[in-house]
Design a protein around this motif. Structure first.
Motif, PDB file in Angstrom:
ATOM      1  N   GLY A  29       0.536  -1.338  -0.315  1.00 16.98           N
ATOM      2  CA  GLY A  29       0.005  -0.033   0.289  1.00 16.98           C
ATOM      3  C   GLY A  29       0.725   0.868   0.176  1.00 16.98           C
ATOM      4  O   GLY A  29       1.750   1.127  -0.192  1.00 16.98           O
ATOM      5  N   ASP A  30      -0.304   2.231  -0.139  1.00 16.05           N
ATOM      6  CA  ASP A  30       0.963   3.667   0.144  1.00 16.05           C
ATOM      7  C   ASP A  30       0.184   4.820   0.806  1.00 16.05           C
ATOM      8  O   ASP A  30       0.487   5.419   0.277  1.00 16.05           O
ATOM      9  CB  ASP A  30       0.576   4.088  -1.784  1.00 16.05           C
ATOM     10  N   ASN A  31      -0.504   3.881   1.941  1.00 24.43           N
ATOM     11  CA  ASN A  31      -0.337   4.710   2.388  1.00 24.43           C
ATOM     12  C   ASN A  31      -0.675   4.586   4.529  1.00 24.43           C
ATOM     13  O   ASN A  31      -0.766   3.281   4.337  1.00 24.43           O
ATOM     14  CB  ASN A  31      -1.728   5.875   2.760  1.00 24.43           C
ATOM     15  N   SER A  32      -0.715   4.951   4.672  1.00 26.74           N
ATOM     16  CA  SER A  32      -1.038   4.282   6.490  1.00 26.74           C
ATOM     17  C   SER A  32      -2.016   3.401   6.798  1.00 26.74           C
ATOM     18  O   SER A  32      -1.453   2.290   8.005  1.00 26.74           O
ATOM     19  CB  SER A  32      -1.219   5.140   7.494  1.00 26.74           C
ATOM     20  N   CYS A  33      -3.184   3.542   5.990  1.00 26.42           N
ATOM     21  CA  CYS A  33      -4.436   2.813   6.466  1.00 26.42           C
ATOM     22  C   CYS A  33      -3.683   0.879   6.332  1.00 26.42           C
ATOM     23  O   CYS A  33      -4.388   0.059   6.470  1.00 26.42           O
ATOM     24  CB  CYS A  33      -5.428   3.377   5.848  1.00 26.42           C
ATOM     25  N   ASP A  34      -3.117   1.452   4.607  1.00 28.55           N
ATOM     26  CA  ASP A  34      -2.552  -0.246   4.162  1.00 28.55           C
ATOM     27  C   ASP A  34      -1.751  -0.578   5.204  1.00 28.55           C
ATOM     28  O   ASP A  34      -2.287  -1.852   5.135  1.00 28.55           O
ATOM     29  CB  ASP A  34      -2.232   0.226   2.569  1.00 28.55           C
ATOM     30  N   ILE A  35      -0.926  -0.001   5.722  1.00 25.83           N
ATOM     31  CA  ILE A  35       0.014  -0.583   6.689  1.00 25.83           C
ATOM     32  C   ILE A  35      -0.703  -0.883   8.028  1.00 25.83           C
ATOM     33  O   ILE A  35      -0.178  -2.150   8.254  1.00 25.83           O
ATOM     34  CB  ILE A  35       1.245   0.620   6.504  1.00 25.83           C
ATOM     35  N   SER A  45       3.870  -6.520   5.413  1.00 28.26           N
ATOM     36  CA  SER A  45       3.454  -5.147   4.520  1.00 28.26           C
ATOM     37  C   SER A  45       4.622  -4.535   4.248  1.00 28.26           C
ATOM     38  O   SER A  45       5.962  -4.298   4.405  1.00 28.26           O
ATOM     39  CB  SER A  45       2.671  -4.162   6.058  1.00 28.26           C
ATOM     40  N   ILE A  46       4.106  -4.143   2.402  1.00 25.95           N
ATOM     41  CA  ILE A  46       5.168  -3.165   2.042  1.00 25.95           C
ATOM     42  C   ILE A  46       4.612  -1.851   1.769  1.00 25.95           C
ATOM     43  O   ILE A  46       3.784  -1.642   1.105  1.00 25.95           O
ATOM     44  CB  ILE A  46       5.822  -4.424   0.395  1.00 25.95           C
ATOM     45  N   TYR A  47       5.293  -0.745   1.745  1.00 23.31           N
ATOM     46  CA  TYR A  47       5.437   0.964   2.208  1.00 23.31           C
ATOM     47  C   TYR A  47       5.375   0.932   0.290  1.00 23.31           C
ATOM     48  O   TYR A  47       6.812   0.965   0.368  1.00 23.31           O
ATOM     49  CB  TYR A  47       5.621   1.765   2.688  1.00 23.31           C
ATOM     50  N   ALA A  48       4.853   0.995  -1.074  1.00 24.95           N
ATOM     51  CA  ALA A  48       5.037   1.403  -1.411  1.00 24.95           C
ATOM     52  C   ALA A  48       4.940   2.944  -2.124  1.00 24.95           C
ATOM     53  O   ALA A  48       4.140   3.450  -2.054  1.00 24.95           O
ATOM     54  CB  ALA A  48       4.722   0.868  -3.058  1.00 24.95           C
ATOM     55  N   SER A  49       6.282   3.228  -1.831  1.00 25.56           N
ATOM     56  CA  SER A  49       6.657   4.921  -1.420  1.00 25.56           C
ATOM     57  C   SER A  49       6.765   5.358  -3.131  1.00 25.56           C
ATOM     58  O   SER A  49       7.199   6.676  -3.060  1.00 25.56           O
ATOM     59  CB  SER A  49       7.836   5.183  -0.460  1.00 25.56           C
ATOM     60  N   TYR A  50       7.186   4.730  -4.647  1.00 27.85           N
ATOM     61  CA  TYR A  50       7.381   5.741  -5.414  1.00 27.85           C
ATOM     62  C   TYR A  50       5.688   6.442  -5.827  1.00 27.85           C
ATOM     63  O   TYR A  50       4.649   5.452  -5.200  1.00 27.85           O
ATOM     64  CB  TYR A  50       7.234   4.626  -6.321  1.00 27.85           C
ATOM     65  N   GLY A  51       5.792   7.102  -6.143  1.00 28.36           N
ATOM     66  CA  GLY A  51       4.446   8.397  -6.838  1.00 28.36           C
ATOM     67  C   GLY A  51       4.649   9.536  -5.640  1.00 28.36           C
ATOM     68  O   GLY A  51       4.819  10.287  -6.260  1.00 28.36           O
ATOM     69  N   SER A  52       3.908   8.724  -4.895  1.00 28.54           N
ATOM     70  CA  SER A  52       4.721  10.344  -3.082  1.00 28.54           C
ATOM     71  C   SER A  52       4.539   9.101  -2.213  1.00 28.54           C
ATOM     72  O   SER A  52       4.309   8.429  -1.505  1.00 28.54           O
ATOM     73  CB  SER A  52       3.107  10.726  -3.260  1.00 28.54           C
ATOM     74  N   PHE A  53       5.949  10.580  -1.431  1.00 25.81           N
ATOM     75  CA  PHE A  53       6.480   9.482  -0.503  1.00 25.81           C
ATOM     76  C   PHE A  53       6.180  10.486   0.551  1.00 25.81           C
ATOM     77  O   PHE A  53       5.533  11.842   0.985  1.00 25.81           O
ATOM     78  CB  PHE A  53       7.612   9.494  -0.359  1.00 25.81           C
ATOM     79  N   ASN A  54       5.652   9.466   1.599  1.00 25.70           N
ATOM     80  CA  ASN A  54       4.849  10.216   3.221  1.00 25.70           C
ATOM     81  C   ASN A  54       5.963   9.507   4.410  1.00 25.70           C
ATOM     82  O   ASN A  54       5.074   8.492   4.634  1.00 25.70           O
ATOM     83  CB  ASN A  54       3.597   9.959   2.936  1.00 25.70           C
ATOM     84  N   GLU A  55       7.011  10.486   4.887  1.00 20.57           N
ATOM     85  CA  GLU A  55       7.272  10.051   5.996  1.00 20.57           C
ATOM     86  C   GLU A  55       6.771   9.272   6.729  1.00 20.57           C
ATOM     87  O   GLU A  55       6.516   8.263   7.745  1.00 20.57           O
ATOM     88  CB  GLU A  55       7.968  11.052   6.167  1.00 20.57           C
ATOM     89  N   SER A  56       5.219  10.068   7.205  1.00 18.60           N
ATOM     90  CA  SER A  56       4.988   8.997   7.779  1.00 18.60           C
ATOM     91  C   SER A  56       3.634   8.293   8.331  1.00 18.60           C
ATOM     92  O   SER A  56       3.700   7.052   9.354  1.00 18.60           O
ATOM     93  CB  SER A  56       3.286  10.391   8.878  1.00 18.60           C
ATOM     94  N   VAL A  57       4.095   7.530   7.050  1.00 18.57           N
ATOM     95  CA  VAL A  57       3.326   5.605   7.080  1.00 18.57           C
ATOM     96  C   VAL A  57       4.830   5.405   7.393  1.00 18.57           C
ATOM     97  O   VAL A  57       4.443   4.265   7.705  1.00 18.57           O
ATOM     98  CB  VAL A  57       3.540   5.681   5.394  1.00 18.57           C
ATOM     99  N   LEU A  58       5.791   5.433   7.710  1.00 18.99           N
ATOM    100  CA  LEU A  58       7.478   4.815   8.596  1.00 18.99           C
ATOM    101  C   LEU A  58       6.983   4.494   9.785  1.00 18.99           C
ATOM    102  O   LEU A  58       7.381   3.572  10.244  1.00 18.99           O
ATOM    103  CB  LEU A  58       8.813   5.526   8.192  1.00 18.99           C
ATOM    104  N   HIS A  59       5.770   5.421  10.086  1.00 23.33           N
ATOM    105  CA  HIS A  59       5.853   5.211  11.232  1.00 23.33           C
ATOM    106  C   HIS A  59       4.849   4.524  11.667  1.00 23.33           C
ATOM    107  O   HIS A  59       4.405   3.826  12.984  1.00 23.33           O
ATOM    108  CB  HIS A  59       4.704   6.712  12.395  1.00 23.33           C
ATOM    109  N   GLU A  60       3.926   3.534  11.034  1.00 22.70           N
ATOM    110  CA  GLU A  60       2.960   2.711  10.639  1.00 22.70           C
ATOM    111  C   GLU A  60       3.715   1.003  10.952  1.00 22.70           C
ATOM    112  O   GLU A  60       3.209  -0.106  11.806  1.00 22.70           O
ATOM    113  CB  GLU A  60       2.360   2.268  10.083  1.00 22.70           C
ATOM    114  N   GLY A  61       5.807   1.165  10.729  1.00 21.78           N
ATOM    115  CA  GLY A  61       6.462   0.444  10.880  1.00 21.78           C
ATOM    116  C   GLY A  61       6.122  -0.880   9.658  1.00 21.78           C
ATOM    117  O   GLY A  61       5.445  -2.086   9.914  1.00 21.78           O
ATOM    118  N   PRO A  62       6.232  -0.670   8.587  1.00 24.25           N
ATOM    119  CA  PRO A  62       6.059  -1.683   7.082  1.00 24.25           C
ATOM    120  C   PRO A  62       7.527  -2.483   7.366  1.00 24.25           C
ATOM    121  O   PRO A  62       8.021  -1.959   7.773  1.00 24.25           O
ATOM    122  CB  PRO A  62       5.932  -0.506   6.176  1.00 24.25           C
TER     123      PRO A  62
END
Length: 80
Positions: A29-35, A45-62
């Protein structure tokens, strides 16, 4: 009728795909809800950060971060 990150959403998809074990699932996914959804069912879980990177998604711990499609292929061990 479930919405992210309600775990029922991914559980319904698992039933439709005849997957019983959440360890056999990887949410990409590409957002916090997905993770958060992946964590709710205890799947990878895999954070697909290509396209638009949002550092806050990393706080979800992908479990992984894919910064490109090639990186995603490498994580998933897809050879094309």
């Amino acid at each position: 009728n479930a919405f992210k990150p309600a775990k029922e959403m991914l559980e319904m998809a698992m039933i439709e795909c005849a997957v019983d074990n959440p360890l056999d699932v990887c949410m990409i996914g590409d957002n916090s809800c997905d993770i958060a959804l992946a964590h709710a069912v205890k799947s990878a879980s895999i954070y697909a950060s290509y396209g638009s990177f949002n550092e806050s998604v990393l706080h979800e711990g992908p479990h992984h971060v894919a910064r490109s499609v090639d990186c995603l292929k490498e994580i998933l061990k897809i050879k094309v």
